[in-house]
Motif scaffolding. Structure first.
Motif, short mmCIF file in Angstrom:
data_model
loop_
_atom_site.label_atom_id
_atom_site.label_comp_id
_atom_site.label_asym_id
_atom_site.label_seq_id
_atom_site.Cartn_x
_atom_site.Cartn_y
_atom_site.Cartn_z
N UNK A 55 45.26 49.11 44.72
CA UNK A 55 45.88 49.56 43.34
C UNK A 55 46.45 48.21 42.13
N UNK A 56 46.84 47.92 42.83
CA UNK A 56 47.71 46.85 42.39
C UNK A 56 46.35 46.02 41.66
N UNK A 57 46.09 45.29 42.33
CA UNK A 57 44.29 44.62 42.35
C UNK A 57 43.41 45.51 41.25
N UNK A 104 38.87 48.19 46.33
CA UNK A 104 38.23 47.87 45.63
C UNK A 104 37.10 46.55 45.70
N UNK A 105 36.33 47.38 44.15
CA UNK A 105 34.89 46.62 44.60
C UNK A 105 35.02 46.31 43.02
N UNK A 106 34.72 44.83 43.05
CA UNK A 106 34.74 44.43 41.16
C UNK A 106 33.41 43.85 41.37
N UNK A 107 32.61 44.27 40.21
CA UNK A 107 31.68 42.95 39.72
C UNK A 107 31.76 41.20 39.82
N UNK A 108 31.63 40.93 40.86
CA UNK A 108 31.52 39.35 40.83
C UNK A 108 30.64 38.72 40.41
N UNK A 110 48.23 40.09 42.32
CA UNK A 110 48.91 41.62 42.01
C UNK A 110 48.65 42.79 43.52
N UNK A 111 48.01 42.38 44.56
CA UNK A 111 47.69 42.99 45.13
C UNK A 111 49.16 43.29 46.37
N UNK A 137 42.23 36.20 53.38
CA UNK A 137 43.80 36.43 52.64
C UNK A 137 44.07 36.20 51.50
N UNK A 138 44.20 37.42 50.67
CA UNK A 138 44.81 36.52 49.09
C UNK A 138 45.39 35.80 49.17
N UNK A 139 45.87 35.36 50.14
CA UNK A 139 47.20 34.07 49.57
C UNK A 139 45.67 32.56 49.83
#
Length: 444
Positions: free
Chosen positions: A21-23, A67-71, A100-101, A393-395
């Protein structure tokens, strides 16, 4: 087993969904098109589309979500449509979306800790037992019956609070100044010194290893079985054992061991019943303990009533303490990771899904407050882990973006591919270690 599996699935569902949800929220705020938000993995069971074209899906495997975004822009996309792709965003927006995640996980932990502070709980008062000779607590001058009031100038309200305040010095070593109220109602300061390097958290109880244990509690009769030696001796529910044989105010374990060793032998007791002290004599009968030995039994149920204190905070104080607890936990986690890398702390402290599931089940059985505390702790761990600069990872993505800021251009495809392979190897090794530790704990 069913409770453990359900508690584990619910924990993962809540924590990972909140992470995603953060992402999602930050991506939407930055104008990025989100194609799908899935709760769970695998085959889609239910789906609906919102006015932005995002598919909201409930999938078959309830172990998190994504979450799948349009890359990239679609072929022939207009400039406005191209601007909705993630990879066309300025680096600052990409950093915000990716960060954000994990930050939402840390925020969730702070809110959960705040809720626990606001709801309040009954916790044991921080009254210490006599420390073992040669322990750090004995060297500091602790005496049995002293109540801990503050640790390094920060007031504590309970044994749980004391344990938390001392966690850092127990893990890293050093000296902590502890204010106590003595049995003579005087306030004194004890300097607890833990050897450099601290105590290994892999041991059962580092606080006890330092010589600090909760004061032994007086034994209380909870119930008397009809026709047993206890009833024949005159014991009644509510009686407090003041003396048994040569033991003065024995704790439950000491009293049970004494009774077991006095089969068919009279055992003098002094009990407190209301305002009256009574002298009784009980003769334990010999019974099979289920392991081939015969031990003394007196046919009573025993318990103990620790001195308790209600710990509760106001709304603003609860929120602030939740933020502080989250920050302290995150910093402690990072320090523990560093000490594992340097070899100061055993790698046996790395836990995997089996141990986490076990803790989920245990806390769920204890009660809602324990389970919420477990969720907060794992949420902090999830946030910290995802912020580590490890590719995959996000990092790791954040690391690439900071390199892009410094260089003025993204890392080359060769370096991205090398980073992905390195990150995959590190994560595979970490997961293998965690599963190995889980299996060792499970079978030993």
């Amino acid at each position: 087993m069913l409770v453990t599996l359900i508690a584990f699935a619910v924990a993962l569902g809540i924590l990972i969904t909140f992470h995603e949800l953060g992402h999602y929220w930050v991506a939407r705020a930055c104008g990025v098109r989100v194609l799908r938000f899935s709760v769970g993995f695998g085959r889609v069971l239910l789906r609906r589309y919102d006015r932005h074209g995002t598919e909201w899906a409930l999938s078959a495997i309830p172990l998190g979500g994504y979450v799948k975004m349009q890359d990239e822009p679609e072929p022939g996309a207009s400039p406005a449509q191209a601007a909705q792709a993630f990879n066309t965003q300025p680096v600052g927006k990409r950093i915000a979306i990716v960060a954000a995640g994990p930050l939402f996980n840390l925020a969730l932990a702070a809110l959960l800790y705040a809720a626990l502070n606001l709801a309040g709980s009954m916790e044991p008062r921080a009254i210490v037992a006599p420390p073992p000779a040669g322990s750090p607590a004995a060297a500091a001058g602790f005496q049995g019956g002293e109540e801990i009031l503050a640790v390094d100038g920060r007031a504590v309200r309970s044994w749980t609070d004391t344990r938390w305040r001392l966690l850092d010095v127990l893990a890293a070593g050093g000296t902590s100044e502890i204010s106590v109220r003595t049995a003579q109602d005087q306030t004194q300061v004890r300097a607890l010194t833990v050897p450099a390097g601290g105590l290994d958290p892999a041991i059962e109880d580092p606080l006890a290893e330092a010589g600090l244990r909760l004061s032994a509690l007086p034994t209380v009769v909870r119930g008397v079985l009809p026709g047993g030696p206890g009833e024949a001796a005159g014991l009644q529910q509510g009686d407090r054992i003041l003396q048994a044989g040569g033991l003065s105010e024995p704790d439950t374990r000491s009293f049970v061991e004494l009774v077991q060793g006095h089969g068919e032998q009279p055992l003098p007791l002094v009990v407190q019943r209301g305002e009256t002290r009574l002298n009784l004599t009980v003769t334990p009968t010999l019974q099979d303990d289920g392991q081939g030995a015969r031990v003394g039994r007196i046919g009573v149920h025993l318990g103990a009533d620790p001195p308790m204190v209600q710990v509760r905070h106001g709304p603003l104080e609860s929120l602030w303490l939740g933020v502080v607890r989250t920050a302290d936990t995150a910093w402690f986690s990072l320090r523990m990771m560093g000490r594992m890398i340097t070899g100061d702390v055993s790698l046996k402290n790395v836990s995997g899904p089996v141990t986490i599931a076990d803790y989920a089940g245990q806390t769920a059985r204890i009660g809602l407050a324990a389970y919420v505390g477990f969720l907060a702790l794992v949420s902090v761990s999830l946030g910290v882990l995802n912020l580590l600069p490890i590719p995959m990872l996000d990092g790791g993505h954040l690391l690439y973006y900071f390199i892009e800021i410094i260089r003025g251009a993204p890392p080359s495809e060769r370096w991205l591919e090398l980073g992905q392979r390195t990150g995959l190897a590190l994560l595979a090794g970490l997961m293998g270690l965690a599963l190995f530790n889980d299996m060792v704990r499970l079978f030993t």
